[in-house]
Design a protein around this motif. Structure first.
Motif, PDB file in Angstrom:
ATOM      1  N   TYR A   1      29.632 -13.181 -10.161  1.00 22.00           N
ATOM      2  CA  TYR A   1      29.154 -14.165  -9.177  1.00 22.00           C
ATOM      3  C   TYR A   1      30.354 -15.005  -8.778  1.00 22.00           C
ATOM      4  O   TYR A   1      30.966 -15.654  -9.629  1.00 22.00           O
ATOM      5  CB  TYR A   1      28.094 -15.081  -9.795  1.00 22.00           C
ATOM      6  N   ILE A   2      30.700 -14.982  -7.511  1.00 20.47           N
ATOM      7  CA  ILE A   2      31.876 -15.730  -7.055  1.00 20.47           C
ATOM      8  C   ILE A   2      31.425 -16.808  -6.087  1.00 20.47           C
ATOM      9  O   ILE A   2      30.805 -16.506  -5.058  1.00 20.47           O
ATOM     10  CB  ILE A   2      32.876 -14.795  -6.338  1.00 20.47           C
ATOM     11  N   ASP A   3      31.746 -18.056  -6.439  1.00 23.28           N
ATOM     12  CA  ASP A   3      31.431 -19.172  -5.542  1.00 23.28           C
ATOM     13  C   ASP A   3      32.702 -19.418  -4.723  1.00 23.28           C
ATOM     14  O   ASP A   3      33.698 -19.919  -5.255  1.00 23.28           O
ATOM     15  CB  ASP A   3      31.050 -20.385  -6.415  1.00 23.28           C
ATOM     16  N   GLY A   4      32.674 -19.031  -3.463  1.00 17.98           N
ATOM     17  CA  GLY A   4      33.904 -19.009  -2.650  1.00 17.98           C
ATOM     18  C   GLY A   4      34.376 -20.380  -2.191  1.00 17.98           C
ATOM     19  O   GLY A   4      33.692 -21.396  -2.369  1.00 17.98           O
ATOM     20  N   GLY A   5      35.577 -20.374  -1.610  1.00 23.53           N
ATOM     21  CA  GLY A   5      36.079 -21.590  -0.973  1.00 23.53           C
ATOM     22  C   GLY A   5      37.085 -22.390  -1.777  1.00 23.53           C
ATOM     23  O   GLY A   5      37.436 -23.498  -1.397  1.00 23.53           O
TER      24      GLY A   5
ATOM     25  N   GLY B   1      35.208 -12.359  -1.861  1.00 25.90           N
ATOM     26  CA  GLY B   1      34.291 -13.393  -2.342  1.00 25.90           C
ATOM     27  C   GLY B   1      34.971 -14.741  -2.544  1.00 25.90           C
ATOM     28  O   GLY B   1      34.325 -15.787  -2.450  1.00 25.90           O
ATOM     29  N   LEU B   2      36.279 -14.710  -2.807  1.00 25.11           N
ATOM     30  CA  LEU B   2      37.006 -15.970  -3.045  1.00 25.11           C
ATOM     31  C   LEU B   2      37.020 -16.884  -1.824  1.00 25.11           C
ATOM     32  O   LEU B   2      37.173 -18.092  -1.959  1.00 25.11           O
ATOM     33  CB  LEU B   2      38.461 -15.667  -3.459  1.00 25.11           C
ATOM     34  N   VAL B   3      36.905 -16.277  -0.610  1.00 25.71           N
ATOM     35  CA  VAL B   3      36.921 -17.127   0.593  1.00 25.71           C
ATOM     36  C   VAL B   3      35.589 -17.129   1.330  1.00 25.71           C
ATOM     37  O   VAL B   3      35.437 -17.810   2.350  1.00 25.71           O
ATOM     38  CB  VAL B   3      38.024 -16.715   1.606  1.00 25.71           C
ATOM     39  N   ALA B   4      34.633 -16.324   0.829  1.00 21.85           N
ATOM     40  CA  ALA B   4      33.352 -16.259   1.541  1.00 21.85           C
ATOM     41  C   ALA B   4      32.593 -17.577   1.375  1.00 21.85           C
ATOM     42  O   ALA B   4      32.736 -18.264   0.362  1.00 21.85           O
ATOM     43  CB  ALA B   4      32.534 -15.096   0.987  1.00 21.85           C
ATOM     44  N   GLU B   5      31.802 -17.895   2.387  1.00 23.36           N
ATOM     45  CA  GLU B   5      30.959 -19.101   2.292  1.00 23.36           C
ATOM     46  C   GLU B   5      29.802 -18.797   1.357  1.00 23.36           C
ATOM     47  O   GLU B   5      29.130 -17.772   1.505  1.00 23.36           O
ATOM     48  CB  GLU B   5      30.409 -19.447   3.681  1.00 23.36           C
ATOM     49  N   GLY B   6      29.560 -19.658   0.383  1.00 25.38           N
ATOM     50  CA  GLY B   6      28.452 -19.437  -0.547  1.00 25.38           C
ATOM     51  C   GLY B   6      28.833 -18.482  -1.669  1.00 25.38           C
ATOM     52  O   GLY B   6      30.012 -18.274  -1.953  1.00 25.38           O
TER      53      GLY B   6
END
Ligand code: UD1
Length: 416
Positions: free
Chosen positions: A5-9, A380-385
Motif C-alpha cells: 500500500y503506497i500513500d503517494g505524494g 505509486g510514490l507520486v500518485a494521488e491517494g
C-alpha cells in the motif's frame, strides 16, 4: 500473495545502502556445487530467488547456513544430479545449474523451464554450447537429460550474447579438459563477478567484460570467500524512485561504472548526478524532462531490467518519450497497470510511446513480474491517494525490503 500500500505524494530524501546483486549471486550460488568444499558468500541478498536457489542446493545435498549477511555453502556432500521440478518452475534462472551440476557430476536432469511472463525464453544457445563441450542432451517428457562422460574444451561462438548461456558455459568448462573460448560472450558485470568467484576457488578464467572469455580447465577446486557486487538494477530502481518524487538521495555500496547507461538517461531527464567510488548522489528537478529514446540492449547498453522503472518515471515527465524493448519479446505487462493509474502510453510492437501526464491516481494494480512490479511502486510514490500493488511476491524475488528501504527515504509504504 501480499500487497503493498503506497500513500503517494512524498519526496524521497536521505541515504540508503544497496543490497548485493541478485543476478550476480544466483550463478555464484550455482557455482558453489563445483568445488566440493565450502564457499563463503558475503553480502548475499535475502530475496526469494536466493531462498529458492538455497532449497535447490539443499535438495541435491549441499549444507547451507547463514551467518548474518554471509551465506556458507558446503558442497562436499552433494549426491544428486536431479533438480526438483517444482523449484525449477518457481525460478527460471535455475537453468544455471545445468552447467555447474554437469561440471561436477558429468550428468544433470532438470525440467524444462518453459515460458515466463517476459515471453518465450528459449535455452537453445545453452544446449548447443554444452553439446560443443561434449555433452549428449535428450529432452524427454519435459525434462532435459544431459550427460558427458568427459567434457572437453571447445571454441564456442554465441549467436547472441546471452547472459545465462555465457554463465552456463563458464560453469561447465571450469573442470573440463583443455581450453574453452566463448566468442560474442555477454559482458554484464555479473559475468565478471562469476569469473572472480570461480578464479577464487582455483579456476583459470580470463576475459570477462570483453567479447571473448577463455577458460582453461583445471583438475580440482578449493574453498572460496567472495563479496557479491552491488545490485545495479536495485540502484537504478531507487534512483528512478527518487527522481519521480523530485527527491535528493545518496546511495552507498554502488558501483557507478555499472550504471552508466542508466545515469546518462537520468541526466537527460534533468537529474543532477554525482558519482564517487562506491556512492552515487542524485538530485531531481521539480519537473522531469522527457527522454527522446531508450533502447534496451545487452550490457553496456541500457538494461532491459530497468525498462519498466524508467517508463513509470517518464509517465509524469514533460512531453513524450519513446522506449524500445529489443531484448525480450513481451516485456510490457506493466503498461496496462500504469494506464489504470492514469498514464498515457501507447504500444506499437516493441515500442512504447509515453506522453507525460499532469498526475497519476492511486488505484488497485497487479505486479505481474519483478521489475514491472517495482515500476508500479515507483508510480505509486507520486500518485494521488493510495496505490495498492498486488503480487508482492514477484517484487520480493529481487528486492530485499523495498518497502522499508523507500520508507527510510521518506515514502509511506506498508505491506500485508
Ligand atoms: C539474464 C538476467 C535477467 C536479464 C537478462 C538480460 C539473470 C538471473 N537474469 O537473464 O534479469 O533480464 O539476463 O539482461 O541473470 N535467448 C535465446 N536463446 C537462449 C538464451 C537466450 O534466444 O538460449 C534470448 C532470450 O529469449 C532473450 C535474450 O536472448 O530474448 C536475452 O536472454 P539472456 O541474456 O539469456 O537472459 P537470461 O540469462 O535469461
Amino acid at each position: 500473495m501480499g500487497r503493498f500500500y503506497i500513500d503517494g505524494g512524498r519526496c524521497l530524501e536521505g541515504t540508503l545502502r544497496i543490497q548485493g546483486g541478485k543476478n550476480a549471486v544466483l550463478p555464484i550460488l550455482a557455482a558453489t556445487v563445483l568445488n566440493g568444499d565450502v564457499s563463503y558468500i558475503q553480502d548475499c541478498p535475502r530475496i526469494l530467488d536466493v531462498f529458492t536457489m538455497i532449497r535447490i542446493l539443499e535438495s541435491i545435498g549441499c549444507k547451507v547456513r547463514w551467518d548474518d549477511k554471509t551465506l556458507m555453502i558446503d558442497s562436499s556432500s552433494v549426491d544428486s544430479y536431479k533438480i526438483p521440478e517444482e523449484l525449477v518452475r518457481e525460478m527460471r534462472s535455475s537453468i544455471i545449474l545445468l552447467g555447474s551440476v554437469l561440471g561436477r557430476h558429468k550428468k544433470v536432469i532438470i525440467s524444462y523451464p518453459g515460458g515466463c511472463p517476459l515471453g518465450p525464453r528459449p535455452i537453445d544457445l545453452h544446449i548447443k554450447a554444452l553439446k560443443q563441450l561434449g555433452a549428449s542432451i535428450k529432452e524427454e517428457h519435459g525434462f532435459i537429460i544431459c550427460e558427458a562422460p568427459k567434457l572437453v574444451g571447445a571454441k564456442i561462438h554465441l549467436d547472441f550474447p546471452s547472459v545465462g548461456a555465457t554463465e552456463n558455459i563458464m560453469l561447465a568448462a571450469v573442470l573440463a579438459e583443455g581450453t574453452t573460448e566463448i566468442h560474442n560472450a555477454a559482458k554484464e558485470p555479473e559475468i565478471k563477478d562469476l569469473q572472480d568467484f570461480l578464479n577464487g576457488m582455483g579456476a583459470k578464467i580470463k576475459g570477462a567484460s570483453s567479447d571473448v572469455i577463455t577458460i582453461e580447465g583445471v583438475k580440482s577446486l578449493h574453498q572460496v570467500e567472495h563479496k557479491v557486487i552491488p545490485d545495479r538494477i536495485v540502484t537504478g530502481t531507487y534512483l528512478a524512485a527518487a527522481a519521480i518524487t523530485g527527491g535528493e538521495v545518496l546511495l552507498t555500496n554502488v558501483n557507478p561504472n555499472h550504471i552508466q547507461a542508466i545515469n546518462s538517461k537520468l541526466k537527460e531527464a534533468g537529474c543532477r548526478i554525482i558519482e564517487e567510488k562506491d556512492r552515487i548522489y542524485l538530485k531531481a528537478p521539480k519537473k522531469l524532462k522527457n527522454i527522446d529514446i531508450i533502447r534496451t540492449q545487452p550490457y553496456p547498453g541500457f538494461p532491459t531490467d530497468m525498462q519498466a522503472q524508467m517508463m513509470a518515471m517518464l509517465t509524469v515527465a514533460s512531453g513524450a518519450s519513446i522506449i524500445t524493448e529489443t531484448v525480450f519479446e513481451s516485456r510490457y505487462k506493466h503498461v496496462d497497470e500504469l494506464i489504470r493509474m492514469g498514464a498515457n502510453i501507447t504500444l506499437e510492437g516493441r515500442t512504447a510511446i509515453i506522453k507525460g501526464v499532469g498526475h497519476l491516481t492511486g488505484t488497485n494494480v497487479y505486479a505481474k513480474d519483478l521489475r514491472g512490479g517495482a515500476a508500479l511502486i515507483i508510480a505509486g510514490l507520486v500518485a494521488e491517494g493510495v496505490t495498492i500493488v498486488d503480487g508482492a511476491k514477484h517484487i520480493e524475488r529481487g528486492y530485499e525490503q523495498i518497502d522499508k528501504d523507500l520508507n527510510i527515504l521518506g515514502a509511506s509504504i506498508r505491506k500485508d
